[in-house]
Design an enzyme around this catalytic site. Sequence first.
Site, mmCIF file in Angstrom:
data_model
loop_
_atom_site.group_PDB
_atom_site.id
_atom_site.type_symbol
_atom_site.label_atom_id
_atom_site.label_comp_id
_atom_site.label_asym_id
_atom_site.label_seq_id
_atom_site.Cartn_x
_atom_site.Cartn_y
_atom_site.Cartn_z
ATOM 1 N N HIS A 122 0.834 -1.210 0.000
ATOM 2 C CA HIS A 122 0.000 0.000 0.000
ATOM 3 C C HIS A 122 0.865 1.256 0.000
ATOM 4 O O HIS A 122 2.091 1.191 0.146
ATOM 5 C CB HIS A 122 -0.901 0.015 1.245
ATOM 6 C CG HIS A 122 -0.140 0.147 2.543
ATOM 7 N ND1 HIS A 122 0.575 -0.883 3.113
ATOM 8 C CD2 HIS A 122 0.036 1.213 3.367
ATOM 9 C CE1 HIS A 122 1.148 -0.471 4.224
ATOM 10 N NE2 HIS A 122 0.850 0.814 4.410
ATOM 11 N N ARG A 139 5.632 6.615 14.914
ATOM 12 C CA ARG A 139 5.347 6.942 13.528
ATOM 13 C C ARG A 139 4.916 8.402 13.428
ATOM 14 O O ARG A 139 4.123 8.881 14.259
ATOM 15 C CB ARG A 139 4.208 6.031 13.063
ATOM 16 C CG ARG A 139 3.733 6.193 11.639
ATOM 17 C CD ARG A 139 2.607 5.166 11.443
ATOM 18 N NE ARG A 139 2.210 4.987 10.059
ATOM 19 C CZ ARG A 139 1.188 5.605 9.470
ATOM 20 N NH1 ARG A 139 0.466 6.488 10.153
ATOM 21 N NH2 ARG A 139 0.876 5.359 8.224
ATOM 22 N N HIS A 169 4.588 0.155 0.150
ATOM 23 C CA HIS A 169 5.333 -0.522 1.193
ATOM 24 C C HIS A 169 4.441 -1.561 1.858
ATOM 25 O O HIS A 169 3.223 -1.586 1.641
ATOM 26 C CB HIS A 169 5.896 0.473 2.206
ATOM 27 C CG HIS A 169 4.862 1.256 2.937
ATOM 28 N ND1 HIS A 169 4.260 2.381 2.419
ATOM 29 C CD2 HIS A 169 4.298 1.076 4.160
ATOM 30 C CE1 HIS A 169 3.387 2.854 3.287
ATOM 31 N NE2 HIS A 169 3.382 2.081 4.345
ATOM 32 N N ASP A 173 0.464 5.132 2.055
ATOM 33 C CA ASP A 173 -0.316 5.567 3.212
ATOM 34 C C ASP A 173 -1.384 6.606 2.869
ATOM 35 O O ASP A 173 -1.116 7.578 2.142
ATOM 36 C CB ASP A 173 0.620 6.122 4.293
ATOM 37 C CG ASP A 173 1.401 5.004 4.980
ATOM 38 O OD1 ASP A 173 0.906 3.862 5.010
ATOM 39 O OD2 ASP A 173 2.511 5.285 5.480
HETATM 40 C C1 OGA Z 1 3.051 2.254 8.278
HETATM 41 C C2 OGA Z 1 3.418 0.912 7.825
HETATM 42 C C3 OGA Z 1 5.103 -0.784 8.086
HETATM 43 C C4 OGA Z 1 5.774 -1.533 9.179
HETATM 44 O O1 OGA Z 1 3.433 2.625 9.402
HETATM 45 O O2 OGA Z 1 2.417 2.986 7.499
HETATM 46 O O3 OGA Z 1 2.941 0.466 6.819
HETATM 47 O O4 OGA Z 1 6.668 -2.340 8.841
HETATM 48 N N1 OGA Z 1 4.345 0.287 8.566
HETATM 49 O O5 OGA Z 1 5.410 -1.365 10.350
HETATM 50 MN MN MN Z 2 1.782 2.096 5.778
#
Ligand code: OGA
Ligand code: MN
Length: 284
Positions: A108, A275, A259, A110
Amino acid sequence: MPATMEISFTKLGGHMAMAVAGVDLSQPPSADLGARLRQALWDNQVLCIRGQTIGPGAYLAAISAFGEPQVRPEIPHVEGFPEVTTLSSEDRDLKGDGKRLVAGANWHSDDTFMPRPSALTALYGLIVPDVGGDTQYANMYAAYEALPEEKRRYLDTLKVVHTMKPAREGLGRTRSIAPEILAARPPSTHPLVRTHPETGRKALYISRNRMDHIVGMDRAEGHALIDELVEHAIQPQFTYRHKWQQGDIVIWDNRCLMHKANGDYPDGARRFMQRIIVAGEVPV
Ligand code: OGA
Ligand code: MN
């Protein structure tokens, strides 16, 4: 940080992702360092700043060098820092079935359901598992550029309706979303191919489980086209797999990447990330 500390850049993947060592983000980066880090991100799509031990205030100040941090009220955050949300191996879904919630386990980008999806996402690995929990990336510039010209010209004309509500059945677990949050997030229409505002390069813009339909196309036919493009983009020559080291701050560019999280670390192993998402623009 001693004035003699050398900053060094090391390429991580063959065609994308850069690590930087010798940077201490406990103090906000200077204008010059900020410019170097931003350029490294635009050139490499993923930037990993190694070896940080900083609090949420310093983290927020550092990420502010890349753009404006945003708040997402539905994700848990560090007390006193609404922009600094947390991802933890202890997270459990709203369904209350006790199973581990792995946010982002499908390929995806974000927040594509937003009118102005976040440009960048930063994750700070405070606790990382010894085995598993890698984050994977697909370079959507490279995936786009590898398509035949005729196909690129066709894809350039397409628009896609994105929704927060998952568009597909059977793509695995996603965070359950409270109805009042879903209601507050109307669909957004974005081009299937977008032009990056910093680099001027075109990239496929795909987030499979948020893409409700391609405008003017039968839903199933649109999903089949999206699936074909995802399979194309996640080939090894377009991807990079990040093995986390404790203290990594990884910043990635949602405008030219997909990702994927991996929940493959053993039961009992811990993973804890902070995050921050950074404001983006209307995709064009
Ligand atoms: C995000 C995500 C990936 C991870 O935080 O948007 O996709 O490896 N994280 O935690
Ligand atoms: Mn993500």
